[in-house]
Enzyme design. Structure first.
Site, PDB file in Angstrom:
ATOM      1  N   TYR A 161       0.809  -1.221   0.000  1.00  0.00           N
ATOM      2  CA  TYR A 161       0.000   0.000   0.000  1.00  0.00           C
ATOM      3  C   TYR A 161       0.842   1.271   0.000  1.00  0.00           C
ATOM      4  O   TYR A 161       2.030   1.250   0.256  1.00  0.00           O
ATOM      5  CB  TYR A 161      -1.064  -0.007   1.071  1.00  0.00           C
ATOM      6  CG  TYR A 161      -0.719  -0.058   2.533  1.00  0.00           C
ATOM      7  CD1 TYR A 161      -1.702  -0.421   3.438  1.00  0.00           C
ATOM      8  CD2 TYR A 161       0.530   0.278   3.037  1.00  0.00           C
ATOM      9  CE1 TYR A 161      -1.448  -0.443   4.801  1.00  0.00           C
ATOM     10  CE2 TYR A 161       0.790   0.256   4.392  1.00  0.00           C
ATOM     11  CZ  TYR A 161      -0.195  -0.104   5.271  1.00  0.00           C
ATOM     12  OH  TYR A 161       0.056  -0.126   6.609  1.00  0.00           O
ATOM     13  N   GLU A 162       0.166   2.372  -0.380  1.00  0.00           N
ATOM     14  CA  GLU A 162       0.799   3.673  -0.628  1.00  0.00           C
ATOM     15  C   GLU A 162       1.842   3.596  -1.753  1.00  0.00           C
ATOM     16  O   GLU A 162       2.832   4.305  -1.747  1.00  0.00           O
ATOM     17  CB  GLU A 162       1.444   4.238   0.648  1.00  0.00           C
ATOM     18  CG  GLU A 162       0.489   4.434   1.792  1.00  0.00           C
ATOM     19  CD  GLU A 162      -0.714   5.294   1.438  1.00  0.00           C
ATOM     20  OE1 GLU A 162      -0.622   6.089   0.497  1.00  0.00           O
ATOM     21  OE2 GLU A 162      -1.750   5.143   2.097  1.00  0.00           O
ATOM     22  N   GLY A 163       1.600   2.737  -2.705  1.00  0.00           N
ATOM     23  CA  GLY A 163       2.498   2.592  -3.846  1.00  0.00           C
ATOM     24  C   GLY A 163       3.412   1.399  -3.650  1.00  0.00           C
ATOM     25  O   GLY A 163       4.210   1.359  -2.718  1.00  0.00           O
TER      26      GLY A 163
END
Length: 599
Positions: free
Chosen positions: A435-437
């Protein structure tokens, strides 16, 4: 656990010796904020985390959030813990004083946040998302939105979320299809968002959703995305939560880990459209959201450290207590006395210390960008912070996979049994590189954007600083320091060769660079982590000399820092060499063609 292995003492050492917290606080014009205060704050955070949050960690894993007719019901005990957390002022630590925050340096907030995520990562995700919402509204919200929402978010009375992802729009935010239609002084929002961390709960009076949506006349792609505040409850004339907005959690995801953190599917506008308020200007939402995302990426990297530190503490305790075989005198032999177990424990310990140093130094760059004396200095610190962000997020979360797995291995067969708790850390850590890239996105950002912004100048400046550290180590009187210096210089030379290849032949090997970018990111993490441990070893050796000259007692922490740097240099820093060799390769066998997947 021996005192000098304590993570809080290590954080204090890094703040004092690598960050120079006293000087930083003076430059920020923060009267009364100094190393002594930082140590007190960290110590109190440790007490609160140990007594309140840590006991709920396994409870959250076993009794995760549930969804019923009244909405999402959080894990038993979480609401009471959150109330204590907010009342103690932890939600306001680094926030703007104008809106009720304590305005302490970001780097101190980073040190404290490590403790929350070590104690209970599922719980700590809730205030982490609120921090991102606060930053976005401080930077881009209108005065009215700031007055309505910031004080409540900063006090912890309300929490915040970040709503980007949709069923058909994951990392490709150009595909966002949630709609926003103007209606008087507000907008009607309709659409569905998925993977919304802490998207609903009953712990606070309101939840402030920051939502990406598209106006009817918006340009196509990412240039047509706007950002909106969509509260769970609309506010009355006194600014208090009143009527429920048209936003509902329709389902919860069933996950591998972090069960105590509800991951929601949110539906906006099932009954005519949720009321939302535009943040900033139309069609600039993605830029505004990146204020949250960049903060979140450093925070997620920090989670990699936190979960690794928790795994180390658990593994160390188990290895000291678990006996296997006999000593020469016939007494039971703790497994910590076996060389391979010590190797695994020291990999956990030194890996955590390297990540902690990187997280705090990177966070301090954001503080320094704020106080820089001129625009050029501010730009230098900002570029360094931006360079470090994908390394913090990518390397630290990937390395956490290895470290939490080693904790399972230290426990042997018992590590595979849920009752010991080792498996929970391993499972909880697995989301972090996603998550978050994802790691691939972070690596592409590093190699395709951060290196290109200044043609690699920030990276070369970082290498120059690490080279200076290596030279200091080489000239040290302790032979261990000289060994660390030689290993570090060898790694720097390998990284420099890879960097030249990537930059000089960038256009000619664009596809190849995309294929080796994760290797370059991991190379960078091990290099910077090893270099910062080297800096810590230089500082520790100097403190030892000063104590000996003045006849003062030696702190065992100092020798521990030198030993950590030596272990990392011998056992982990050589990874830079083979990763650099891959990065400098002339071909990428992964792109050999579809026939490579044939059986």
């Amino acid at each position: 656990m021996s005192d000098y292995f304590h993570p809080y003492r290590d954080a204090e050492f890094i703040l004092e010796q690598l960050v120079n917290f006293d000087e930083l606080s003076q430059q920020l014009n923060l009267d009364g904020v100094n190393q002594e205060l930082a140590s007190a704050v960290i110590s109190e955070a440790g007490r609160f985390a140990s007594e309140v949050l840590a006991p709920l960690n396994s409870v959250g894993d076993q009794q995760g959030a549930m969804l019923n007719e009244q909405g999402v019901q959080q894990t038993p005990g979480f609401a009471e813990a959150y109330q204590q957390f907010a009342e103690a002022g932890w939600t306001s630590l680094t926030a703007e004083e104008e809106f009720g925050g304590q305005q302490l340096p970001q780097v101190l907030g980073t040190a404290v946040n490590e403790i929350w995520h070590s104690a209970n990562m599922a719980f700590a995700l809730c205030p982490m998302l609120s921090q991102g919402a606060i930053e976005a509204l401080c930077a881009h919200g209108s005065e009215k939105l700031q007055q309505q929402y910031l004080e409540q978010l900063i006090s912890g009375r309300w929490t915040g979320t970040m709503n980007l992802t949709e069923p058909n729009a994951g990392s490709d935010l150009a595909a966002v299809s949630t709609k926003a239609v103007a209606e008087g002084d507000h907008y009607r929002i309709s659409g569905q968002k998925i993977f919304i961390t802490w998207g609903d709960h009953q712990m606070t009076d309101n939840i402030v959703h920051l939502v990406l949506a598209r106006l009817p006349d918006a340009p196509a792609g990412v240039k047509g995305i706007s950002l909106f505040v969509v509260p769970k409850f609309l506010l009355d004339e006194n600014g208090e939560p009143a009527e429920m907005n048209d936003v509902r959690c329709v389902s919860l995801e069933h996950k591998l880990g972090i069960h105590g953190s509800p991951t929601c599917v949110l539906s906006f506008g099932d009954e005519g459209g949720a009321i939302g308020y535009l943040v900033g200007e139309p069609n600039r939402g993605l830029m505004y959201m990146f204020t949250m995302m960049n903060s979140a990426r450093q925070s997620v990297g920090l989670q990699g450290l936190s979960i690794s530190e928790r795994a180390y503490q658990q593994g160390l305790t188990y290895a000291r207590e678990r006996t296997q075989g006999r000593r020469a005198d016939g007494s039971a032999k703790p497994i910590i006395e076996y060389p391979d177990v010590r190797r695994m424990l020291l990999t956990l310990k030194t890996g955590s210390e390297a990540m902690r140093a990187l997280a705090l130094v990177a966070s301090a760059e954001l503080d320094r960008a704020q106080i820089a004396g001129d625009a050029e200095q501010a730009k230098t610190h900002q570029l360094r912070a931006e360079l470090m962000t994908p390394i913090v997020k990518g390397w630290m979360t990937e390395f956490a996979q290895e470290l939490t797995s080693l904790n399972v291995q230290i426990h042997g067969g018992m590590g595979f049994i849920e009752e010991t708790g080792a498996a929970q850390h391993f499972r909880d850590a697995r989301i972090l590189p996603i998550y978050e890239g994802t790691t691939g996105i972070q690596a592409l950002d590093l190699i395709g954007r951060k290196l290109q912004m200044d043609q690699g100048e920030s990276y070369r400046s970082l290498l120059a600083e690490l080279t200076q550290t290596a030279r200091q180590l080489e000239t040290g009187s302790d032979p261990r320091l000289a060994k660390i210096g030689r290993k570090l210089l060898k790694a720097i030379d390998a990284a420099s060769s890879a960097l030249r290849k990537i930059l000089e032949e960038g256009n000619d090997r664009a596809e190849l660079n995309a294929g080796i970018c994760v290797h370059f990111l991991m190379l960078s993490g091990f290099l910077v982590g090893g270099g910062l441990l080297g800096q810590a070893a230089v500082a520790a050796a100097q403190l030892q000399r000063q104590a000996e000259e003045s006849g003062q007692a030696l702190d065992p922490l100092w020798d521990s820092k030198i030993s950590s740097a030596e272990f990392f240099a011998v056992q982990l820093l050589p990874r830079v060499g083979y990763l650099a060799e891959i990065c400098a390769s002339e071909s990428l066998s992964a792109m050999a063609g579809e026939d490579c997947f044939e059986q």
